[in-house]
Motif scaffolding. Structure first.
Motif, short mmCIF file in Angstrom:
data_model
loop_
_atom_site.label_atom_id
_atom_site.label_comp_id
_atom_site.label_asym_id
_atom_site.label_seq_id
_atom_site.Cartn_x
_atom_site.Cartn_y
_atom_site.Cartn_z
N MET A 1 -45.00 52.32 106.64
CA MET A 1 -45.94 53.14 105.90
C MET A 1 -47.04 52.23 105.35
O MET A 1 -46.80 51.12 104.93
N THR A 2 -48.27 52.75 105.32
CA THR A 2 -49.40 52.00 104.81
C THR A 2 -49.32 51.92 103.31
O THR A 2 -49.01 52.89 102.63
N LYS A 3 -49.63 50.75 102.75
CA LYS A 3 -49.64 50.59 101.31
C LYS A 3 -50.95 51.15 100.77
O LYS A 3 -51.99 50.99 101.39
N PRO A 4 -50.95 51.79 99.59
CA PRO A 4 -52.16 52.37 99.04
C PRO A 4 -53.31 51.38 98.90
O PRO A 4 -54.45 51.74 99.07
N ASP A 5 -53.02 50.11 98.59
CA ASP A 5 -54.09 49.14 98.42
C ASP A 5 -54.71 48.70 99.74
O ASP A 5 -55.73 48.02 99.75
N SER A 6 -54.13 49.11 100.86
CA SER A 6 -54.70 48.76 102.16
C SER A 6 -55.34 49.96 102.84
O SER A 6 -55.64 49.91 104.02
N ALA A 13 -61.08 56.66 98.08
CA ALA A 13 -61.99 57.24 97.09
C ALA A 13 -61.91 58.76 97.02
O ALA A 13 -62.49 59.36 96.13
N LEU A 14 -61.19 59.38 97.94
CA LEU A 14 -61.14 60.85 97.98
C LEU A 14 -60.28 61.42 96.86
O LEU A 14 -59.20 60.90 96.59
N PRO A 15 -60.74 62.52 96.25
CA PRO A 15 -59.86 63.22 95.31
C PRO A 15 -58.73 63.89 96.10
O PRO A 15 -58.86 64.15 97.30
N PHE A 16 -57.65 64.19 95.41
CA PHE A 16 -56.46 64.75 96.06
C PHE A 16 -56.77 65.98 96.90
O PHE A 16 -56.36 66.07 98.05
N THR A 52 -50.59 58.96 102.88
CA THR A 52 -50.21 57.90 101.95
C THR A 52 -51.00 58.01 100.65
O THR A 52 -50.45 57.87 99.56
N HIS A 53 -52.29 58.28 100.78
CA HIS A 53 -53.15 58.43 99.61
C HIS A 53 -52.70 59.61 98.75
O HIS A 53 -52.57 59.49 97.53
N LYS A 59 -47.67 60.72 92.95
CA LYS A 59 -46.74 59.88 92.20
C LYS A 59 -47.35 59.47 90.85
O LYS A 59 -46.69 59.50 89.82
N ARG A 60 -48.64 59.12 90.86
CA ARG A 60 -49.32 58.76 89.61
C ARG A 60 -49.39 59.96 88.66
O ARG A 60 -49.17 59.82 87.46
N ALA A 61 -49.69 61.13 89.20
CA ALA A 61 -49.76 62.33 88.36
C ALA A 61 -48.39 62.65 87.78
O ALA A 61 -48.29 63.01 86.60
#
Length: 86
Positions: A1-6, A13-16, A52-53, A59-61
Motif C-alpha cells: 500500500m502507498t504511504k500517505p506521504d508518498s 491536496a484533494l479534499p475527501f 490511500t488518501h 483515520k485522521r477524522a
C-alpha cells in the motif's frame, strides 16, 4: 500500500469528497471494461493513491472525534477519545 506521504501532490491536496468522487469515477470506468490497457493501469494507480488518501483522511477524522461524557447531573462533564474498537 502507498504511504500517505508518498502520494502525488495533486492527490494529497484533494479534499475527501472530491477524492472519493474521483475514485468512484475510476471504479465505474474500470468496471465498464472499455478502457485501453495502458489507460487502465494508469487510472488504477491513481485510484490506489486516491483510496490511500481517503483512508488517511478518514483515520485522521476518526481520531478527532470525541465521546462526550455526561456527569451525574446530566450535563456534559468532558470528552474522551472515541474508542472505535468497542
Amino acid at each position: 500500500m502507498t504511504k500517505p506521504d508518498s502520494l502525488p501532490a495533486n492527490v494529497a491536496a484533494l479534499p475527501f469528497e472530491q477524492a472519493l468522487e474521483e475514485l468512484d469515477g475510476i471504479v465505474r470506468r474500470l468496471e465498464r471494461g472499455d478502457v485501453p490497457l495502458e489507460d487502465s493501469i494508469a487510472i488504477y494507480e491513481r485510484g490506489e493513491a486516491l483510496k490511500t488518501h481517503c483512508e488517511a483522511l478518514l483515520k485522521r477524522a476518526e481520531a478527532r472525534i470525541e465521546k462526550i461524557t455526561i456527569g451525574p447531573d446530566g450535563r456534559a462533564a468532558g470528552a474522551t477519545p472515541l474508542d472505535v474498537e468497542t
